[in-house]
Write a protein that holds these residues in place. Structure first.
Motif, mmCIF file in Angstrom:
data_model
loop_
_atom_site.group_PDB
_atom_site.id
_atom_site.type_symbol
_atom_site.label_atom_id
_atom_site.label_comp_id
_atom_site.label_asym_id
_atom_site.label_seq_id
_atom_site.Cartn_x
_atom_site.Cartn_y
_atom_site.Cartn_z
ATOM 1 N N ALA A 142 0.827 -1.207 0.000
ATOM 2 C CA ALA A 142 0.000 0.000 0.000
ATOM 3 C C ALA A 142 0.859 1.254 0.000
ATOM 4 O O ALA A 142 0.570 2.237 -0.678
ATOM 5 N N ALA A 143 1.957 1.235 0.772
ATOM 6 C CA ALA A 143 2.784 2.428 0.917
ATOM 7 C C ALA A 143 3.675 2.658 -0.297
ATOM 8 O O ALA A 143 4.026 3.793 -0.616
ATOM 9 N N ASP A 144 4.081 1.579 -0.999
ATOM 10 C CA ASP A 144 5.064 1.695 -2.074
ATOM 11 C C ASP A 144 4.426 1.762 -3.454
ATOM 12 O O ASP A 144 5.079 1.503 -4.455
ATOM 13 N N ASP A 145 3.172 2.136 -3.551
ATOM 14 C CA ASP A 145 2.428 2.016 -4.790
ATOM 15 C C ASP A 145 2.917 2.972 -5.874
ATOM 16 O O ASP A 145 2.679 2.740 -7.045
ATOM 17 N N ARG A 146 3.597 4.035 -5.511
ATOM 18 C CA ARG A 146 3.883 5.065 -6.490
ATOM 19 C C ARG A 146 5.361 5.159 -6.889
ATOM 20 O O ARG A 146 5.739 6.063 -7.614
ATOM 21 N N TRP A 147 6.228 4.273 -6.436
ATOM 22 C CA TRP A 147 7.609 4.327 -6.902
ATOM 23 C C TRP A 147 7.668 3.791 -8.323
ATOM 24 O O TRP A 147 6.862 2.961 -8.731
ATOM 25 N N SER A 148 8.595 4.256 -9.118
ATOM 26 C CA SER A 148 8.582 3.949 -10.539
ATOM 27 C C SER A 148 10.001 3.809 -11.079
ATOM 28 O O SER A 148 10.981 4.206 -10.433
ATOM 29 N N VAL A 149 10.097 3.229 -12.271
ATOM 30 C CA VAL A 149 11.367 3.101 -12.993
ATOM 31 C C VAL A 149 11.137 3.500 -14.440
ATOM 32 O O VAL A 149 10.003 3.483 -14.940
ATOM 33 N N ASP A 150 12.224 3.848 -15.122
ATOM 34 C CA ASP A 150 12.130 4.306 -16.512
ATOM 35 C C ASP A 150 12.503 3.192 -17.479
ATOM 36 O O ASP A 150 13.431 3.304 -18.278
ATOM 37 N N ARG A 151 11.782 2.068 -17.387
ATOM 38 C CA ARG A 151 11.990 0.958 -18.308
ATOM 39 C C ARG A 151 10.709 0.153 -18.389
ATOM 40 O O ARG A 151 9.836 0.274 -17.527
ATOM 41 N N HIS A 152 10.617 -0.700 -19.418
ATOM 42 C CA HIS A 152 9.390 -1.463 -19.626
ATOM 43 C C HIS A 152 9.221 -2.570 -18.593
ATOM 44 O O HIS A 152 8.171 -2.704 -17.966
ATOM 45 N N ASP A 153 10.240 -3.398 -18.403
ATOM 46 C CA ASP A 153 10.129 -4.530 -17.485
ATOM 47 C C ASP A 153 10.380 -4.074 -16.054
ATOM 48 O O ASP A 153 11.409 -3.436 -15.772
ATOM 49 N N PRO A 154 9.477 -4.400 -15.123
ATOM 50 C CA PRO A 154 9.679 -3.975 -13.736
ATOM 51 C C PRO A 154 10.805 -4.763 -13.083
ATOM 52 O O PRO A 154 11.048 -5.926 -13.442
ATOM 53 N N PRO A 155 11.504 -4.175 -12.124
ATOM 54 C CA PRO A 155 12.497 -4.935 -11.373
ATOM 55 C C PRO A 155 11.813 -6.019 -10.553
ATOM 56 O O PRO A 155 10.601 -5.942 -10.285
ATOM 57 N N PRO A 156 12.552 -7.046 -10.134
ATOM 58 C CA PRO A 156 11.932 -8.168 -9.414
ATOM 59 C C PRO A 156 11.122 -7.741 -8.199
ATOM 60 O O PRO A 156 10.041 -8.285 -7.956
ATOM 61 N N ARG A 157 11.614 -6.769 -7.431
ATOM 62 C CA ARG A 157 10.878 -6.359 -6.232
ATOM 63 C C ARG A 157 9.531 -5.748 -6.600
ATOM 64 O O ARG A 157 8.523 -6.003 -5.936
ATOM 65 N N MET A 158 9.498 -4.950 -7.673
ATOM 66 C CA MET A 158 8.234 -4.355 -8.105
ATOM 67 C C MET A 158 7.286 -5.429 -8.629
ATOM 68 O O MET A 158 6.077 -5.402 -8.347
ATOM 69 N N ALA A 159 7.813 -6.395 -9.396
ATOM 70 C CA ALA A 159 6.974 -7.476 -9.913
ATOM 71 C C ALA A 159 6.363 -8.270 -8.763
ATOM 72 O O ALA A 159 5.171 -8.611 -8.786
ATOM 73 N N ASP A 160 7.173 -8.574 -7.740
ATOM 74 C CA ASP A 160 6.653 -9.284 -6.575
ATOM 75 C C ASP A 160 5.572 -8.468 -5.885
ATOM 76 O O ASP A 160 4.555 -9.013 -5.436
ATOM 77 N N GLU A 161 5.801 -7.160 -5.788
ATOM 78 C CA GLU A 161 4.835 -6.298 -5.102
ATOM 79 C C GLU A 161 3.481 -6.326 -5.795
ATOM 80 O O GLU A 161 2.436 -6.446 -5.151
ATOM 81 N N VAL A 162 3.495 -6.248 -7.136
ATOM 82 C CA VAL A 162 2.232 -6.247 -7.881
ATOM 83 C C VAL A 162 1.525 -7.591 -7.742
ATOM 84 O O VAL A 162 0.303 -7.662 -7.547
ATOM 85 N N ARG A 163 2.280 -8.670 -7.813
ATOM 86 C CA ARG A 163 1.669 -10.000 -7.739
ATOM 87 C C ARG A 163 1.185 -10.335 -6.334
ATOM 88 O O ARG A 163 0.276 -11.154 -6.175
ATOM 89 N N LEU A 164 1.790 -9.730 -5.324
ATOM 90 C CA LEU A 164 1.285 -9.920 -3.972
ATOM 91 C C LEU A 164 0.053 -9.059 -3.712
ATOM 92 O O LEU A 164 -0.833 -9.431 -2.954
ATOM 93 N N ARG A 165 0.003 -7.906 -4.352
ATOM 94 C CA ARG A 165 -1.160 -7.023 -4.193
ATOM 95 C C ARG A 165 -2.389 -7.609 -4.887
ATOM 96 O O ARG A 165 -3.470 -7.692 -4.317
ATOM 97 N N ASP A 166 -2.216 -8.021 -6.145
ATOM 98 C CA ASP A 166 -3.302 -8.631 -6.918
ATOM 99 C C ASP A 166 -2.945 -10.099 -7.090
ATOM 100 O O ASP A 166 -2.112 -10.445 -7.922
#
Length: 460
Positions: free
Chosen positions: A347-371
């Motif tokens: 919930a707290a980390d929803d708005r951090w971002s990167v300038d590339r198409h593929d998300p880093p592993p931590r971001m991918a895990d975050e999205v898959r744990l959220r949804d």
């Protein structure tokens, strides 16, 4: 809606005043209505399928063009049934409030019954055969040719309604083998492709800390392994284990896994070579240690206070498994290597971002744990098996795309099929909150997907 609800409540109240015979009559009427409704649902599914025929080519000013890979036609039924346009099942699934896979199966069964099993379909329409049994035959004969399916149709005509489910499956399998014997060997070879051993974490509400292991493989191999499991369970009983046989058989799997590859050291000792004996013992010991070192990744959502306090009954949650006690987690930790994974504050980390198409592993895990699953209505495919879709199509920064396009807020898990449906323009969606998505589809369909459930919205 209010008058319908009131009528339903009146009927429920009236049931309390009915005599036994009247209650049975009411039950019979309800069953008859349900049978009619199931047949009508098959008719609707068939009509929906033929109303969406496959589009193999379309005319453009420059000539005919073939559909893209995104919109390729789909073959849902068996041989001899018409193909349908891409993503035909999805709107029907939303209308029925079921998964797209269930809608695909419904359409396939309807097509097979109409085009491959006409006698069975006629009997089903006449209420001589329950729709679910007719669909069972359709599913069990889908791999057959049209001629073979028609032969099976003639063989089971008049018998289906009186057969139990296992007997029905045997009759259909026997008829299929008799009319298509030359293909039996090919089917046996093809069946090998389905061999697998699958670990499933059961409903955590009812089976806390318990999972299921499903194995499919060579019949003889599985019979032999089952005999080994039963023998180990009997040995546990002889050693004083008082659990029921079923529990001992489950525990035997753990014993077998830790038993140094179940080598028959007694037969090795018979060789009379002390050096060979020592080498065999060392090899078995290393094999057992190697299995103990197998990595198992679990995401544990635990309270630090509970861990420090050492309360054996403290309960927390393991991602994908459900609630477990810390005592059980400690038991697991004693039997496998454990890696501590920092908690992701989705919930707290929803708005951090990167300038590339593929998300880093931590971001991918975050999205898959959220949804936790594909966010298409009623899909249910686990998020770990899904693509991560950019809700707004990604534009390369080198081509003028804005920075920070890839973030947890901009991503959502979509299985490959529904990623294609969204990309092809058949469906669209927007995020209206954390874990909440508003979908729009053909024929004015609107569906709200939330963490607590999916709701089809009124059209218009």
């Amino acid at each position: 809606m209010e008058s319908t609800d009131t009528h339903a409540r009146d009927r429920v109240t009236d049931l309390a005043d009915l005599a036994a015979g009247a209650l049975l009559s009411e039950a019979s009427d309800v069953e008859a209505l349900l049978r009619v409704a199931e047949v009508h649902k098959l008719r609707v599914a068939y009509q929906w399928a033929i109303a969406h025929p496959a589009l193999y080519a379309c005319e453009t000013p420059s000539g005919p063009t073939l559909p893209s890979v995104l919109t390729a036609p789909e073959t849902l039924g068996g041989a001899g049934t018409p193909t349908v346009a891409a993503f035909t099942p999805e709107p029907l699934a939303v209308a029925l409030g079921c998964s797209p896979a269930a809608a695909s199966t419904l359409i396939a069964d309807a097509l097979d019954l109409h085009h491959r099993l006409p006698l069975l379909w006629d009997q089903t329409c006449a209420q001589l055969v329950p729709a679910w049994k007719a669909r069972r035959v359709a599913a069990r004969t889908r791999h057959l040719s049209v001629e073979a399916a028609r032969w099976v149709d003639r063989q089971v005509a008049g018998r289906v309604s009186s057969l139990s489910l296992p007997a029905l499956d045997r009759v259909v399998a026997d008829a299929a083998a008799r009319c298509d014997g030359e293909e039996q060997a090919h089917r046996e070879a093809a069946a090998r492709l389905s061999w697998d051993v699958v670990l499933t974490h059961a409903d955590p509400h009812h089976y806390a800390g318990t999972s299921e292991l499903h194995a499919s493989g060579d019949t003889l191999d599985l019979i032999r392994f089952h005999d080994v499991v039963c023998a180990e369970a009997e040995a546990l009983g002889a050693l004083g284990d008082t659990d029921d046989l079923g529990v001992r058989k489950a525990k035997a799997l753990g014993v077998i896994a830790d038993a140094q590859a179940r080598l028959d050291l007694a037969s090795l000792l018979a060789t009379g070579d002390p050096a060979s004996h020592q080498a065999a013992r060392q090899a078995a010991r290393q094999a057992a240690l190697g299995r103990r070192d197998a990595k198992v990744r679990l995401y544990l959502h635990a309270s630090l206070a509970g861990v420090v306090a050492g309360d054996a009954c403290a309960t927390d949650s393991v991602e994908g498994i459900g609630p477990v006690t810390l005592d059980l987690v400690r038991d697991w930790a004693g039997r496998a290597r454990v890696t501590v994974q920092p908690v992701l504050h989705v919930a707290a980390d929803d708005r951090w971002s990167v300038d590339r198409h593929d998300p880093p592993p931590r971001m991918a895990d975050e999205v898959r744990l959220r949804d936790e699953s594909c966010v298409f209505p009623w899909c249910g495919r686990p998020a770990r098996q899904c693509d991560l879709d950019h809700r707004v199509p990604f534009e390369d920064p080198g081509d003028g795309g804005p920075p920070g396009q890839t973030s947890p807020e901009s991503l959502a898990p979509l299985c490959r099929r529904h990623h294609r449906a969204k990309t092809a323009g058949s469906w669209s969606y927007e995020r209206v909150g954390s874990g909440t998505y508003l979908w729009g589809g053909p024929a004015g369909l609107s569906v709200l997907v939330t963490p607590r459930g999916t709701v089809a919205l009124p059209r218009g």
